[in-house]
Design a protein around this motif. Structure first.
Motif, PDB file in Angstrom:
ATOM      1  N   UNK A  16       0.839  -1.315  -0.114  1.00 58.27           N
ATOM      2  CA  UNK A  16       0.018  -0.012   0.080  1.00 58.27           C
ATOM      3  C   UNK A  16       0.823   1.318   0.043  1.00 58.27           C
ATOM      4  N   UNK A  17       0.235   2.287  -0.698  1.00 60.96           N
ATOM      5  CA  UNK A  17       1.025   3.714  -0.682  1.00 60.96           C
ATOM      6  C   UNK A  17       1.177   4.113   0.717  1.00 60.96           C
ATOM      7  N   UNK A  18       0.210   4.027   1.657  1.00 60.45           N
ATOM      8  CA  UNK A  18       0.305   4.441   2.974  1.00 60.45           C
ATOM      9  C   UNK A  18      -0.054   3.270   3.720  1.00 60.45           C
ATOM     10  N   UNK A  19       0.304   3.031   4.936  1.00 57.18           N
ATOM     11  CA  UNK A  19      -0.040   2.109   5.886  1.00 57.18           C
ATOM     12  C   UNK A  19      -1.650   1.838   6.130  1.00 57.18           C
ATOM     13  N   UNK A  20      -2.069   0.731   6.244  1.00 58.20           N
ATOM     14  CA  UNK A  20      -3.552   0.759   6.413  1.00 58.20           C
ATOM     15  C   UNK A  20      -3.864  -0.014   7.881  1.00 58.20           C
ATOM     16  N   UNK A  21      -5.000  -0.026   8.071  1.00 59.39           N
ATOM     17  CA  UNK A  21      -5.395  -0.601   9.633  1.00 59.39           C
ATOM     18  C   UNK A  21      -5.645  -2.116   9.400  1.00 59.39           C
ATOM     19  N   UNK A  22      -5.780  -2.605   8.178  1.00 61.56           N
ATOM     20  CA  UNK A  22      -6.102  -3.998   8.245  1.00 61.56           C
ATOM     21  C   UNK A  22      -5.420  -4.338   6.958  1.00 61.56           C
ATOM     22  N   UNK A  23      -4.657  -5.588   6.623  1.00 62.26           N
ATOM     23  CA  UNK A  23      -4.093  -5.936   5.611  1.00 62.26           C
ATOM     24  C   UNK A  23      -4.484  -7.619   5.519  1.00 62.26           C
ATOM     25  N   UNK A  24      -5.043  -8.083   4.585  1.00 61.16           N
ATOM     26  CA  UNK A  24      -5.846  -9.332   4.312  1.00 61.16           C
ATOM     27  C   UNK A  24      -5.395 -10.125   3.120  1.00 61.16           C
ATOM     28  N   UNK A  25      -5.115 -11.284   3.308  1.00 60.65           N
ATOM     29  CA  UNK A  25      -5.180 -12.379   2.060  1.00 60.65           C
ATOM     30  C   UNK A  25      -5.819 -13.536   2.454  1.00 60.65           C
ATOM     31  N   UNK A  26      -6.917 -13.722   1.757  1.00 52.52           N
ATOM     32  CA  UNK A  26      -7.910 -14.717   2.309  1.00 52.52           C
ATOM     33  C   UNK A  26      -7.830 -15.910   1.198  1.00 52.52           C
ATOM     34  N   UNK A  27      -6.886 -17.158   1.509  1.00 52.97           N
ATOM     35  CA  UNK A  27      -7.150 -18.062   0.654  1.00 52.97           C
ATOM     36  C   UNK A  27      -6.341 -18.159  -0.510  1.00 52.97           C
ATOM     37  N   UNK A  28      -5.285 -17.238  -0.209  1.00 54.46           N
ATOM     38  CA  UNK A  28      -4.335 -17.142  -1.627  1.00 54.46           C
ATOM     39  C   UNK A  28      -2.758 -17.004  -1.200  1.00 54.46           C
ATOM     40  N   UNK A  29      -2.324 -17.553  -0.180  1.00 51.86           N
ATOM     41  CA  UNK A  29      -1.108 -17.308   0.434  1.00 51.86           C
ATOM     42  C   UNK A  29       0.022 -17.811  -0.760  1.00 51.86           C
ATOM     43  N   UNK A  30      -0.331 -18.285  -1.835  1.00 50.26           N
ATOM     44  CA  UNK A  30       0.706 -18.384  -2.651  1.00 50.26           C
ATOM     45  C   UNK A  30       1.248 -17.140  -3.098  1.00 50.26           C
ATOM     46  N   UNK A  31       0.537 -15.913  -3.142  1.00 53.22           N
ATOM     47  CA  UNK A  31       1.077 -14.818  -3.457  1.00 53.22           C
ATOM     48  C   UNK A  31       2.604 -14.454  -2.718  1.00 53.22           C
ATOM     49  N   UNK A  32       2.580 -14.901  -1.429  1.00 53.98           N
ATOM     50  CA  UNK A  32       3.887 -14.888  -0.682  1.00 53.98           C
ATOM     51  C   UNK A  32       4.591 -16.205  -0.586  1.00 53.98           C
ATOM     52  N   UNK A  33       4.500 -17.164  -1.541  1.00 61.16           N
ATOM     53  CA  UNK A  33       4.987 -18.359  -1.527  1.00 61.16           C
ATOM     54  C   UNK A  33       4.853 -19.132  -0.198  1.00 61.16           C
ATOM     55  N   UNK A  34       3.590 -19.021   0.570  1.00 62.76           N
ATOM     56  CA  UNK A  34       3.234 -19.598   1.800  1.00 62.76           C
ATOM     57  C   UNK A  34       2.904 -18.797   2.704  1.00 62.76           C
ATOM     58  N   UNK A  35       2.616 -19.252   3.855  1.00 62.65           N
ATOM     59  CA  UNK A  35       2.075 -18.468   5.009  1.00 62.65           C
ATOM     60  C   UNK A  35       3.100 -17.304   5.602  1.00 62.65           C
ATOM     61  N   UNK A  36       4.430 -17.793   5.640  1.00 64.65           N
ATOM     62  CA  UNK A  36       5.197 -17.074   6.222  1.00 64.65           C
ATOM     63  C   UNK A  36       5.494 -15.727   5.373  1.00 64.65           C
ATOM     64  N   UNK A  37       5.817 -16.001   3.959  1.00 67.67           N
ATOM     65  CA  UNK A  37       5.870 -15.062   3.159  1.00 67.67           C
ATOM     66  C   UNK A  37       4.974 -13.932   2.785  1.00 67.67           C
ATOM     67  N   UNK A  38       3.591 -14.483   2.980  1.00 65.37           N
ATOM     68  CA  UNK A  38       2.423 -13.566   2.812  1.00 65.37           C
ATOM     69  C   UNK A  38       2.330 -12.890   4.054  1.00 65.37           C
ATOM     70  N   UNK A  39       2.615 -13.299   5.184  1.00 71.76           N
ATOM     71  CA  UNK A  39       2.464 -12.542   6.482  1.00 71.76           C
ATOM     72  C   UNK A  39       3.417 -11.356   6.446  1.00 71.76           C
ATOM     73  N   UNK A  40       4.752 -11.849   5.888  1.00 73.29           N
ATOM     74  CA  UNK A  40       5.821 -10.588   5.685  1.00 73.29           C
ATOM     75  C   UNK A  40       5.280  -9.665   4.682  1.00 73.29           C
ATOM     76  N   UNK A  41       4.709 -10.077   3.476  1.00 68.88           N
ATOM     77  CA  UNK A  41       4.154  -9.024   2.643  1.00 68.88           C
ATOM     78  C   UNK A  41       3.181  -8.028   3.164  1.00 68.88           C
ATOM     79  N   UNK A  42       2.187  -8.957   3.781  1.00 68.57           N
ATOM     80  CA  UNK A  42       1.243  -7.897   4.731  1.00 68.57           C
ATOM     81  C   UNK A  42       1.501  -6.953   5.473  1.00 68.57           C
ATOM     82  N   UNK A  43       2.420  -7.549   6.277  1.00 60.81           N
ATOM     83  CA  UNK A  43       3.036  -6.609   7.299  1.00 60.81           C
ATOM     84  C   UNK A  43       3.707  -5.323   6.694  1.00 60.81           C
TER      85      UNK A  43
END
Length: 248
Positions: free
Chosen positions: A100-127
């Motif tokens: 995101x261009x600016x920090x958000x209050x809620x960052x979500x990825x529901x059912x598509x953790x392949x975007x981060x090559x798994x849970x760990x990478x997706x959590x890092x991306x959302x963070x």
């Protein structure tokens, strides 16, 4: 850049592209105590049902990013239908790597953790998009119990039983990644039915209308095997849920 056409055929009547129902999304929104003006980023946002209904019910604002042109168009139409298009932006693009261009209050990825090559990478991306003290939402499959063999795992979209964790194992994994699990809402077998079984009617109606299409043989094969595989394996063994996390 687009989602393979079989996905949009399979889920052509779906507003929700995971094993949740409208009631489950409503429960999740209430559980998170969403306040008016909450900023939400939804990666792999599908047809935009979560953002659109939360904008209507909780007056959130948000951005959804999805690789499917069909689903992105449906998301924009849904936001307009619910009168919340002024609060939401839906972007056609690859959610992998989107920040995101600016920090958000809620960052979500529901059912598509392949975007981060798994849970760990997706959590890092959302963070990377999340403000301090914000909420992260991850939707992920888990095993409902002991998986007896590799055949069962393959029938549940996994290469081996190790591809998914049990529910306790998944919750512990979030902790190992440095996050507190602060809420969760789980799919049940009825909501799985509404997601999976609804695909069979979509496939059959498409096949009847398009018998000469290059995908007809693939669709026919899914109809021949899919319902029995779901009834025998997936309904019994595969769970799914959305987990709300806060970085420690």
């Amino acid at each position: 850049m687009d989602l393979p056409r079989i996905f949009t055929i399979r889920e052509s009547s779906h507003r929700i592209h995971n094993p949740f129902t409208h009631a489950k999304y409503a429960t999740l929104g209430r559980a998170l105590h969403l306040q008016p003006g909450t900023r939400v980023l939804d990666l792999a946002s599908g047809s935009g049902e979560m953002l659109s209904t939360w904008a209507r019910d909780h007056a959130i604002t948000g951005t959804g990013v999805d690789i499917s042109t069909v689903f992105t168009d449906q998301a924009r139409a849904r936001a307009a239908e619910l009168g919340v298009a002024d609060r939401l932006t839906f972007v056609h693009g690859d959610a992998a790597g989107h920040v995101a261009d600016e920090p958000v209050d809620v960052a979500a990825c529901l059912g598509a953790t392949w975007i981060g090559d798994g849970v760990a990478g997706t959590a890092q991306l959302l963070g990377r998009s999340l403000r301090p003290g914000g909420l992260m939402l991850i939707g992920e499959p888990f095993w409902r119990g002991q998986v007896p063999d590799a055949e069962t795992a393959r029938a549940c979209f996994a290469q081996s039983p190790d591809d998914f964790r049990t529910l306790p194992g998944l919750v512990e994994h979030f902790g190992d990644l440095g996050h507190d699990v602060v809420e969760m809402v789980l799919a049940d077998q009825d909501s799985w039915d509404r997601y999976q079984a609804a695909q069979w009617l979509n496939l059959r109606r498409w096949l009847d209308a398009n018998p000469g299409d290059e995908l007809a043989a693939q669709v026919r094969a899914e109809l021949d095997t899919g319902p029995a595989l779901y009834a025998r394996y997936q309904r019994e063994h595969l769970g799914w849920g959305v987990f709300a996390l806060m970085p420690r």
